[in-house]
Scaffold this active site. Sequence first.
Site, short mmCIF file in Angstrom:
data_model
loop_
_atom_site.label_atom_id
_atom_site.label_comp_id
_atom_site.label_asym_id
_atom_site.label_seq_id
_atom_site.Cartn_x
_atom_site.Cartn_y
_atom_site.Cartn_z
N GLN A 11 0.83 -1.21 0.00
CA GLN A 11 0.00 0.00 0.00
C GLN A 11 0.86 1.26 0.00
O GLN A 11 0.60 2.20 -0.74
CB GLN A 11 -0.93 0.00 1.21
CG GLN A 11 -1.91 -1.17 1.21
CD GLN A 11 -3.00 -0.98 2.23
OE1 GLN A 11 -4.12 -0.61 1.90
NE2 GLN A 11 -2.69 -1.22 3.48
N ALA A 63 8.08 -5.45 4.08
CA ALA A 63 7.82 -5.95 5.43
C ALA A 63 6.86 -7.12 5.38
O ALA A 63 6.01 -7.19 4.47
CB ALA A 63 7.25 -4.86 6.33
N TYR A 64 6.98 -8.02 6.32
CA TYR A 64 5.99 -9.07 6.54
C TYR A 64 5.10 -8.54 7.64
O TYR A 64 5.48 -8.56 8.81
CB TYR A 64 6.70 -10.36 6.93
CG TYR A 64 5.78 -11.56 7.14
CD1 TYR A 64 4.56 -11.67 6.48
CD2 TYR A 64 6.17 -12.60 7.98
CE1 TYR A 64 3.74 -12.76 6.67
CE2 TYR A 64 5.35 -13.70 8.18
CZ TYR A 64 4.14 -13.78 7.52
OH TYR A 64 3.33 -14.88 7.71
N THR A 104 7.36 0.37 12.61
CA THR A 104 5.98 0.28 13.10
C THR A 104 5.82 0.70 14.55
O THR A 104 6.77 0.64 15.35
CB THR A 104 5.50 -1.18 12.96
OG1 THR A 104 4.20 -1.33 13.54
CG2 THR A 104 6.44 -2.14 13.68
N ASP A 105 4.59 1.12 14.89
CA ASP A 105 4.23 1.40 16.28
C ASP A 105 4.23 0.15 17.15
O ASP A 105 4.27 0.23 18.38
CB ASP A 105 2.86 2.08 16.35
CG ASP A 105 1.77 1.28 15.65
OD1 ASP A 105 2.09 0.45 14.76
OD2 ASP A 105 0.58 1.48 15.97
N TYR A 127 5.90 -9.94 15.55
CA TYR A 127 5.99 -8.93 14.50
C TYR A 127 6.74 -7.71 15.01
O TYR A 127 7.69 -7.24 14.37
CB TYR A 127 4.59 -8.54 14.04
CG TYR A 127 4.55 -7.30 13.17
CD1 TYR A 127 5.18 -7.26 11.93
CD2 TYR A 127 3.88 -6.15 13.61
CE1 TYR A 127 5.16 -6.12 11.15
CE2 TYR A 127 3.84 -5.01 12.82
CZ TYR A 127 4.48 -5.00 11.60
OH TYR A 127 4.46 -3.86 10.82
N LYS A 131 10.50 -6.36 13.78
CA LYS A 131 10.67 -5.00 13.25
C LYS A 131 11.66 -4.20 14.11
O LYS A 131 12.42 -3.38 13.58
CB LYS A 131 9.32 -4.28 13.19
CG LYS A 131 8.37 -4.83 12.14
CD LYS A 131 8.88 -4.63 10.72
CE LYS A 131 8.86 -3.18 10.32
NZ LYS A 131 9.31 -2.98 8.90
#
Length: 274
Positions: A11, A63-64, A104-105, A127, A131
Site C-alpha cells: 500500500q 515488510a511481513y 511500526t508502532d 511482528y 521489526k
Amino acid sequence: MKTLILGASGQLGIELSSLFPEAIRTYSSSEVPGGVKLDVTDFQVLEDFILKVRPDVVVNATAYTDVDGCERDRERAMKVNSEAVRHVVRASRVVEAYLLHVSTDYVFDGGKGMYAETDLPDPVNYYGLSKLVGEAYALSYDDSLVVRTSGVFRHKGFPVYAYNTLRKGGEVLAFKGYYSPISGKLLAEAIKELVETRRTGVIHVAGERVSRYELALRVAEAYDLPKNVKEVDEVRGWVAKRPFDSSLDVSRARKLVSVDFYSLEENLKHMVVA
C-alpha cells in the site's frame, strides 16, 4: 537522484511509486508494472542488486506485516523484517546510499500510548520484535532514517474493512484499543519530504490517536453508512497479542514536514474504496 524502492507492491509502495516515477521498484509476489521481482530473503541476490543499481537513495518499504502470520512463522518474520535490513544496510554502505527504513508502532507494548521517538521499545508480539531488530540494523548505519508509522491503509486496512462491512450491512468488530492510522498516500508524501532533507535517526509519522471503535463510526459518518459497530476486547482467531495503545507522538515530524499527514479527516479522504 537515483532512488530504489524495495517493496513497491504494498500500500505504501504503490503511493511511493507515484511520487518517485523514475525510481527503480522491486516486488516479491504482486507484480508491479515496470518493476523488478526480488526476493529480499535471498540475501546474496539482494546485496548484488543494490550494488549493481548503485542508488543514491534506498527506501525500504518491504515488510511481513501479517501480525498473526509472524507469530506462526517466526523464521520468515525475522528474515524479512530483520535480516534483510542488515543486508540492505551492508550494500547501502558500500554504494554510500541514503537509507530510509519504514518501521511500526508495534515496537511498543501499548501500555501508555502517544509514544515519542525517545521512548523505550518493548514489543508484545513477534511482528514487533522482528521489526525492532530491523530498526537496530538500520540505525547501525549513520546515513539512515527509521520512520515509525501506524495502521497504514489505502485499499486495505481497518478503515477499508469497516467501510466494506458496513456497506454490506454487516457488523464491525472493533478492537478495544488505540493507534494512529495514516493513509498510504499521506505517509508517502511525508517520506518524500524526509528523503529530500536526508534526516537521520528515528521519526514518527502517523495520524491522530483514535480507537478503532471511534474510527469505524467516523467512516460510517463520512460515507452515510449504518453505525453497526461493536467494541471487543479481542478478535476471534487472533494468535498474537496486540498492544492496547500504540499511538505515536508525531510532534517532531509535524514541525519538519509540510504535508498535513495528521488529521483523521484528511487521511480518510484518501481511502481507496469501490
